[in-house]
Design an enzyme around this catalytic site. Structure first.
Site, mmCIF file in Angstrom:
data_model
loop_
_atom_site.group_PDB
_atom_site.id
_atom_site.type_symbol
_atom_site.label_atom_id
_atom_site.label_comp_id
_atom_site.label_asym_id
_atom_site.label_seq_id
_atom_site.Cartn_x
_atom_site.Cartn_y
_atom_site.Cartn_z
ATOM 1 C CE LYS A 69 39.532 48.085 24.817
ATOM 2 N NZ LYS A 69 40.394 47.082 23.793
ATOM 3 N N GLY A 71 32.674 33.812 15.875
ATOM 4 C CA GLY A 71 33.454 34.984 15.719
ATOM 5 C C GLY A 71 34.427 35.337 14.679
ATOM 6 N N GLY A 129 35.163 37.699 12.448
ATOM 7 C CA GLY A 129 35.709 39.175 12.552
ATOM 8 C C GLY A 129 37.088 39.072 11.587
ATOM 9 C CB VAL A 141 40.779 38.490 16.293
ATOM 10 C CG1 VAL A 141 41.808 37.177 16.509
ATOM 11 C CG2 VAL A 141 41.188 40.097 15.917
HETATM 12 P P1 NAI Z 1 35.640 42.586 15.139
HETATM 13 O O1 NAI Z 1 34.293 43.422 15.133
HETATM 14 O O2 NAI Z 1 36.039 41.914 13.722
HETATM 15 O O3 NAI Z 1 34.515 41.069 14.943
HETATM 16 C C1 NAI Z 1 34.194 40.562 16.015
HETATM 17 C C2 NAI Z 1 32.878 39.422 15.560
HETATM 18 O O4 NAI Z 1 32.831 38.941 16.350
HETATM 19 C C3 NAI Z 1 32.127 40.181 14.160
HETATM 20 O O5 NAI Z 1 32.047 38.953 13.202
HETATM 21 C C4 NAI Z 1 30.950 39.547 15.144
HETATM 22 O O6 NAI Z 1 29.296 39.919 13.901
HETATM 23 C C5 NAI Z 1 31.218 38.720 15.501
HETATM 24 N N1 NAI Z 1 29.991 38.471 16.885
HETATM 25 C C6 NAI Z 1 29.528 39.383 17.341
HETATM 26 N N2 NAI Z 1 28.192 38.641 18.206
HETATM 27 C C7 NAI Z 1 28.234 37.404 18.289
HETATM 28 C C8 NAI Z 1 28.354 36.480 18.994
HETATM 29 N N3 NAI Z 1 26.834 36.118 19.461
HETATM 30 N N4 NAI Z 1 27.540 35.009 17.546
HETATM 31 C C9 NAI Z 1 29.276 35.306 16.924
HETATM 32 N N5 NAI Z 1 30.010 36.495 16.909
HETATM 33 C C10 NAI Z 1 29.205 37.011 16.644
HETATM 34 O O7 NAI Z 1 36.743 42.192 15.734
HETATM 35 P P2 NAI Z 1 37.841 41.927 16.016
HETATM 36 O O8 NAI Z 1 38.729 43.285 15.767
HETATM 37 O O9 NAI Z 1 38.031 40.698 14.992
HETATM 38 O O10 NAI Z 1 38.137 41.156 17.765
HETATM 39 C C11 NAI Z 1 37.556 39.886 18.244
HETATM 40 C C12 NAI Z 1 37.264 39.540 19.506
HETATM 41 O O11 NAI Z 1 39.109 39.960 20.143
HETATM 42 C C13 NAI Z 1 37.450 40.837 20.636
HETATM 43 O O12 NAI Z 1 36.818 40.867 21.139
HETATM 44 C C14 NAI Z 1 38.090 41.903 20.492
HETATM 45 O O13 NAI Z 1 38.109 43.252 21.773
HETATM 46 C C15 NAI Z 1 39.084 40.543 21.174
HETATM 47 N N6 NAI Z 1 40.820 41.770 20.695
HETATM 48 C C16 NAI Z 1 41.370 41.949 19.559
HETATM 49 C C17 NAI Z 1 42.032 42.312 18.989
HETATM 50 C C18 NAI Z 1 42.221 42.949 18.017
HETATM 51 O O14 NAI Z 1 43.657 43.347 17.370
HETATM 52 N N7 NAI Z 1 41.973 43.244 16.536
HETATM 53 C C19 NAI Z 1 43.533 42.752 19.864
HETATM 54 C C20 NAI Z 1 43.466 41.882 21.453
HETATM 55 C C21 NAI Z 1 41.394 41.667 21.760
#
Ligand code: NAI
Length: 355
Positions: free
Chosen positions: A79, A183, A185, A187
Site C-alpha cells: 500500500k 460513506g 463515495g 463505492v
Molecule cells: P471515496 O473517497 O470515494 O469515498 C469515501 C467517502 O467517505 C467520501 O464521500 C467521504 O466524504 C466519506 N467519509 C469520510 N469520513 C466519513 C465519516 N466519518 N462518516 C461518513 N462518511 C465519511 O472512497 P471509496 O473509493 O468509495 O472507498 C471507500 C472505502 O472502501 C475506503 O475505506 C476504501 O479503502 C475502501 N475500498 C475501496 C476500494 C475501491 O475500489 N475504491 C477497494 C477496496 C476497499
C-alpha cells in the site's frame, strides 16, 4: 528524495519518500511478496502526522496481503500512502506533477510494489503515475480487457456478499430490509444504487452532504448524521468510509445484525471481531468482501478480460459463506478465521486455487 528501507518484524519493507518541490511525502509499505509483487492502491489524504500515515500504510498493506491471498491472486500485499501538503486543494497545486513524482518512487522499487487507486485518487491520477512507471493499474480499460475505475467492482462484490448474508440470516432477499450505508463515495454510492434496485430501504450518511442528498433524490434514502449511523436501528450496516469504525462502544450499541461493507480495516482492533460474534452479529471480513477492486486491478495488470473479473467477483459470496459456516461450526470469530486462512496462504508461498 529520501528512500530508506526499514525492515520491520511484520513487513518486508517500508519505504519513505519526500519531494521538496510539491511538499508531498509518501510511505510505501510492502507487507509480503511471497505470492507475487505487492499490490495495493495509493491513498492520498491529509494526515495529522507522520505516525498516523505510517500506521495506515502498515495496516492497509497487511490487509492487502490477506485480501490478495484469499482472492487467489498471484500478488502480495502493499500500500502507498501520500501525505498531501496543506496546499493540495489550491487551484495552482500541480497534482499531475505530484503523481508523476510518486510514479518515479514506485518505479524505483523495481516492480516489488504495484499501485492503483484508493481513497483520494482517480483514474486520471493513475494516468499521471503511468507517465513514470509501468508498475501501475487502474488505467482506462483497453477494448475487451479489464481496467478502469475499480470501485464499481468493489461495490458489486460487497453487494453480492450482503445478499448472501441476508439469505443466511433472514432467509430472504433484501426487499424492505433497512440498510445503513456510511460513506457515499465511489463505492458507497454505487452500492446504494444496487441495494435500491434490490428493494432495500436506505439510510445514508457522509461528512460531505452531496452524496446523501443525491441518494435521497434518486433512491428515496433517509439521511442520517455521520456520527449516528453505526448505531441507528437497521438490519444491515455497510461501512464504506474510512477504517476503525467498529470500536468497543459502537459495537456495544450496534442494532444491525449484519455488518458488511467496503471500508478497509473496519475493526478498531481484532477484539471487536469477537465482540461482534458474542453479540450475535454476522461480520463479513472487509478484505474478503471488498476484493472486487483488486481483482479488477490484477486482471488489468495481467492483461485479462472483463469476463474473468466478472467470474472472480461472483465467487466472493461463496467464499464468504464457506467462511461463515466454518466460523459457526468452529465457534471462531469470522475475522480471526479469515486472518488465519490468509496467513496460511501467504506462508505457503502459493496463490490459493479459490478463484
Ligand atoms: P471515496 O473517497 O470515494 O469515498 C469515501 C467517502 O467517505 C467520501 O464521500 C467521504 O466524504 C466519506 N467519509 C469520510 N469520513 C466519513 C465519516 N466519518 N462518516 C461518513 N462518511 C465519511 O472512497 P471509496 O473509493 O468509495 O472507498 C471507500 C472505502 O472502501 C475506503 O475505506 C476504501 O479503502 C475502501 N475500498 C475501496 C476500494 C475501491 O475500489 N475504491 C477497494 C477496496 C476497499
Amino acid at each position: 528524495m529520501v528512500n530508506h528501507r526499514n525492515p520491520l518484524v511484520t513487513h518486508e519493507a517500508v519505504y519513505n519518500f519526500e519531494d521538496d518541490a510539491t511538499g508531498v511525502k509518501a510511505i510505501i509499505a510492502v507487507h509480503s511478496t511471497s505470492l507475487g509483487p505487492a499490490a495495493g492502491g495509493c491513498r492520498a489524504l491529509r494526515y495529522e502526522n507522520y505516525n498516523d500515515a505510517v500506521e495506515d500504510a502498515l495496516r492497509l498493506s497487511e490487509g492487502m496481503a490477506y485480501k490478495n491471498a484469499l482472492a487467489g491472486l498471484p500478488f502480495g500485499g502493499g500500500k502507498a500512502v501520500l501525505m498531501l501538503p496543506a496546499n493540495a486543494s489550491a487551484p495552482d497545486f500541480d497534482r499531475t506533477r505530484m503523481f508523476e513524482t510518486f510514479g518515479r518512487w514506485v518505479q524505483s522499487l523495481d516492480g516489488a510494489y504495484v499501485t492503483a487507486e484508493d481513497v483520494g485518487c482517480s483514474v486520471q491520477d493513475m494516468q499521471a503515475v503511468g507517465h513514470s512507471t509501468q508498475f501501475v493499474a487502474g488505467l482506462p480499460a483497453r477494448p475487451g480487457l479489464a481496467g478502469g475505475n475499480p470501485a464499481p467492482w468493489t461495490a458489486k462484490g460487497v453487494f453480492l456478499s450482503i445478499e448472501a448474508l441476508a439469505r443466511h440470516r433472514f432467509g430472504s432477499g433484501l426487499q424492505d430490509l433497512v440498510v445503513g450505508v456510511q460513506g457515499l463515495g465511489q463505492v458507497g454510492f454505487a452500492l446504494c444504487e444496487l441495494l435500491h434496485e434490490a428493494g432495500a430501504k436506505l439510510l445514508v450518511s457522509d461528512v460531505d452532504a452531496r452524496g446523501p442528498s443525491l441518494a435521497a433524490t434518486r433512491f428515496g434514502a433517509e439521511i442520517v448524521k455521520p456520527d449516528n449511523i453505526p448505531t441507528v436501528a437497521m438490519d444491515i450496516f455497510v461501512p464504506c468510509a474510512l477504517g476503525g469504525i467498529l470500536t468497543e462502544e459502537s459495537v456495544r450499541d450496534l442494532k444491525a445484525s449484519i455488518v458488511c461493507g467496503a471500508a478497509n480495516n473496519q475493526l478498531a482492533t481484532v477484539a471487536q471481531g469477537q465482540q461482534l460474534a458474542d453479540r450475535g452479529v454476522l461480520y463479513a471480513p472487509d478484505y474478503l468482501v471488498n476484493a472486487g477492486g483488486i481483482i479488477n486491478v490484477a486482471a488489468e495488470y495481467l492483461g485479462e478480460t472483463t469476463d474473468s473479473v466478472e467470474t472472480r467477483v461472483a465467487q466472493i459470496p461463496a467464499r464468504l459463506m464457506q467462511l461463515v459456516r466454518q466460523s459457526e461450526a468452529e465457534k471462531v470469530a469470522t475475522n480471526l478465521l479469515a486472518d488465519r486462512m490468509a496467513r496460511d496462504i501467504v506462508a505457503s508461498g502459493q496463490p490459493s486455487k479459490v478463484a
